[in-house]
Design a protein around this motif. Structure first.
Motif, PDB file in Angstrom:
ATOM      1  N   ALA A   1       3.889   2.686 -13.364  1.00 55.33           N
ATOM      2  CA  ALA A   1       4.865   2.185 -13.306  1.00 55.33           C
ATOM      3  C   ALA A   1       5.480   1.913 -11.896  1.00 55.33           C
ATOM      4  O   ALA A   1       5.883   1.076 -11.364  1.00 55.33           O
ATOM      5  CB  ALA A   1       5.956   2.500 -14.392  1.00 55.33           C
ATOM      6  N   ALA A   2       5.442   3.448 -11.569  1.00 54.18           N
ATOM      7  CA  ALA A   2       5.904   3.515  -9.996  1.00 54.18           C
ATOM      8  C   ALA A   2       4.851   2.838  -9.013  1.00 54.18           C
ATOM      9  O   ALA A   2       5.515   2.370  -8.025  1.00 54.18           O
ATOM     10  CB  ALA A   2       5.987   4.919  -9.618  1.00 54.18           C
ATOM     11  N   ALA A   3       3.695   2.759  -9.258  1.00 59.73           N
ATOM     12  CA  ALA A   3       2.760   2.086  -8.262  1.00 59.73           C
ATOM     13  C   ALA A   3       3.237   0.653  -8.062  1.00 59.73           C
ATOM     14  O   ALA A   3       3.104   0.015  -6.957  1.00 59.73           O
ATOM     15  CB  ALA A   3       1.562   1.991  -8.969  1.00 59.73           C
ATOM     16  N   ARG A   4       3.857  -0.129  -9.031  1.00 56.80           N
ATOM     17  CA  ARG A   4       4.397  -1.417  -8.830  1.00 56.80           C
ATOM     18  C   ARG A   4       5.196  -1.488  -7.711  1.00 56.80           C
ATOM     19  O   ARG A   4       5.420  -2.289  -6.876  1.00 56.80           O
ATOM     20  CB  ARG A   4       4.920  -2.091 -10.108  1.00 56.80           C
ATOM     21  CG  ARG A   4       3.704  -2.089 -11.301  1.00 56.80           C
ATOM     22  CD  ARG A   4       4.150  -2.914 -12.287  1.00 56.80           C
ATOM     23  NE  ARG A   4       3.195  -3.014 -13.256  1.00 56.80           N
ATOM     24  CZ  ARG A   4       3.215  -2.234 -14.345  1.00 56.80           C
ATOM     25  NH1 ARG A   4       4.130  -1.326 -14.464  1.00 56.80           N
ATOM     26  NH2 ARG A   4       2.175  -2.427 -15.301  1.00 56.80           N
ATOM     27  N   GLY A   5       6.336  -0.424  -7.977  1.00 59.11           N
ATOM     28  CA  GLY A   5       7.651  -0.327  -6.954  1.00 59.11           C
ATOM     29  C   GLY A   5       6.895  -0.087  -5.544  1.00 59.11           C
ATOM     30  O   GLY A   5       7.359  -0.425  -4.652  1.00 59.11           O
ATOM     31  N   ILE A   6       5.878   1.032  -5.553  1.00 58.85           N
ATOM     32  CA  ILE A   6       5.405   1.260  -4.430  1.00 58.85           C
ATOM     33  C   ILE A   6       4.657   0.301  -3.676  1.00 58.85           C
ATOM     34  O   ILE A   6       4.899  -0.107  -2.369  1.00 58.85           O
ATOM     35  CB  ILE A   6       4.240   2.358  -4.556  1.00 58.85           C
ATOM     36  CG1 ILE A   6       4.768   3.588  -4.874  1.00 58.85           C
ATOM     37  CG2 ILE A   6       3.410   2.559  -3.349  1.00 58.85           C
ATOM     38  CD1 ILE A   6       5.702   4.340  -3.670  1.00 58.85           C
ATOM     39  N   ALA A   7       4.154  -0.698  -4.184  1.00 59.33           N
ATOM     40  CA  ALA A   7       3.487  -1.820  -3.535  1.00 59.33           C
ATOM     41  C   ALA A   7       4.454  -2.793  -3.065  1.00 59.33           C
ATOM     42  O   ALA A   7       4.299  -3.144  -1.833  1.00 59.33           O
ATOM     43  CB  ALA A   7       2.657  -2.694  -4.683  1.00 59.33           C
ATOM     44  N   VAL A   8       5.693  -2.935  -3.702  1.00 52.42           N
ATOM     45  CA  VAL A   8       6.668  -3.550  -3.053  1.00 52.42           C
ATOM     46  C   VAL A   8       7.219  -2.839  -1.768  1.00 52.42           C
ATOM     47  O   VAL A   8       7.544  -3.563  -0.850  1.00 52.42           O
ATOM     48  CB  VAL A   8       7.787  -3.821  -4.133  1.00 52.42           C
ATOM     49  CG1 VAL A   8       9.067  -4.546  -3.495  1.00 52.42           C
ATOM     50  CG2 VAL A   8       7.465  -4.694  -5.344  1.00 52.42           C
ATOM     51  N   ALA A   9       7.552  -1.681  -2.025  1.00 52.72           N
ATOM     52  CA  ALA A   9       8.166  -0.725  -0.866  1.00 52.72           C
ATOM     53  C   ALA A   9       7.182  -1.008   0.378  1.00 52.72           C
ATOM     54  O   ALA A   9       7.623  -1.090   1.398  1.00 52.72           O
ATOM     55  CB  ALA A   9       8.454   0.685  -1.444  1.00 52.72           C
ATOM     56  N   ALA A  10       5.936  -0.642   0.031  1.00 53.82           N
ATOM     57  CA  ALA A  10       4.792  -0.697   1.264  1.00 53.82           C
ATOM     58  C   ALA A  10       4.992  -2.066   1.765  1.00 53.82           C
ATOM     59  O   ALA A  10       4.695  -2.372   2.963  1.00 53.82           O
ATOM     60  CB  ALA A  10       3.642  -0.326   0.542  1.00 53.82           C
ATOM     61  N   ALA A  11       4.980  -3.177   0.799  1.00 50.74           N
ATOM     62  CA  ALA A  11       4.755  -4.300   1.597  1.00 50.74           C
ATOM     63  C   ALA A  11       6.020  -4.953   2.356  1.00 50.74           C
ATOM     64  O   ALA A  11       5.975  -5.875   3.355  1.00 50.74           O
ATOM     65  CB  ALA A  11       4.647  -5.509   0.466  1.00 50.74           C
TER      66      ALA A  11
END
Length: 353
Positions: A67-77
């Protein structure tokens, strides 16, 4: 997650965010459509290095929750919007005609002004529009990061690094302009520009941000930064070499463009330190000459090679890369992250792009 999968997640997050912004922009007025088109063109390219380092900084520090990985993708992008801002502003300051093989944003807007026959100077309109596009990207980068959906505490930790990174890259850009204006830079001052304009911004801080988003220990953060900073320096030194000796088909910019823009890189500083008075005079005369011909570029290239500056710069790249690899080998990080970061080290310092 594979590198290809991470790239797709980053691209999806980035394009989804911009598409959400699009209706609000167009509701203000259809005249804003060219601004969005210029942004779309810019975001279509790029190696996505900063988001990749952010993601693997997160994994290296133990991040694994799906679940956090989805947020990480947005934060990284969101780092790609920051990069878009830096590129647009950098091209205005350097008066660059191209970016990634296409017209730079200010040249794009300049052409629109000219074609429409509007009042005033086309060049001034192009520069003004590009500055505003860069400002928009900078604002959106923070908005995208904050809307990543991550929990408040990791978001707070990551935001501190994100804010620091934005400050550092702006300061580094100013130092770069200052060195060009002074015209008497040394290897030491050029390396200082490299550290703050590129090395921290491209690798060290994205890793640091990802690690903080995972709740890393101070020891893990320190280990990743010990890997990231020398690799970031090696990355920029490689970019400097490609800016003079690179193939335009691969770099997306005309051959020798860094010389025409008068960039006081480490490579140039090494050449000037080792040059004869006659060679130094030739370099100083050609550096920053926007009308420098292909023959003029070839002459400066020859001097850079003859002085041993190119070989010295390549040796520096090897030393900084080795330092980064040693730091990574000593770091207590997740095995898949260690492998991915090792691959990224190769990609970041490759002899072509």
């Amino acid at each position: 997650m594979s590198a290809g999968r991470i790239r797709k997640e980053i691209d999806h997050a980035l394009l989804t965010f911009v598409d959400r912004q699009r209706p609000g922009m167009l509701a203000i007025g259809d005249d804003l459509r060219p601004l969005l088109s210029a942004l779309d063109a810019l975001l279509a390219g790029g190696k996505r290095l900063r988001p990749a380092f952010c993601y693997w900084g997160w994994r290296a520090a133990g991040g694994e929750d799906i679940a956090a990985a989805r947020g990480i993708a947005v934060a990284a992008a969101s780092l790609e919007l920051l990069q878009a801002s830096a590129l647009v502003h950098d091209d205005v300051m350097d008066a660059s005609d191209t970016r990634r093989g296409r017209p730079s944003a200010h040249r794009r807007f300049e052409a629109v002004h000219r074609e429409q026959g509007w009042r005033g100077a086309s060049a001034s309109f192009g520069e003004g529009a590009a500055i505003l596009l860069g400002d928009l990207c900078l604002a959106w980068s923070a908005e995208m990061f904050d809307a990543s959906g991550l929990d408040p505490e990791p978001l707070r930790r990551g935001r501190e690094v994100f804010d620091l990174m934005r400050t550092e890259v702006i300061c580094g850009q100013y130092l770069d302009m200052l060195e060009s204006a002074r015209g008497a830079g040394s290897v030491e001052t050029a390396l200082n520009v490299v550290e703050f304009k590129s090395a921290k911004y491209t690798i060290e801080r994205p890793l640091h941000m990802g690690a903080e988003l995972a709740g890393a220990t101070p020891e893990t953060v320190a280990a990743l930064r010990a890997y990231g900073l020398p690799l970031g320096i090696a990355f920029q030194l490689r970019d400097d070499v490609l800016g003079v000796f690179g193939d335009p088909a691969e770099t997306g910019k005309p051959a020798g463009d860094d010389l025409r823009e008068g960039k006081r890189t480490v490579l140039v500083a090494l050449a000037l330190e080792r040059a004869t008075p006659a060679q130094a005079e030739t370099v100083e005369r050609g550096l920053g000459d926007t009308a420098l011909t292909a023959d003029g570029v070839a002459e400066l290239r020859s001097i850079i090679e003859e002085t041993g500056a190119l070989d010295a710069c390549e040796a520096m790249i090897d030393r900084y890369t080795a330092r980064a690899r040693d730091a990574l080998a000593a770091a207590a990080v997740a095995p898949d992250a260690r492998e991915a970061l090792g691959d990224l080290a190769v990609a970041a310092t490759a002899r072509s792009v």
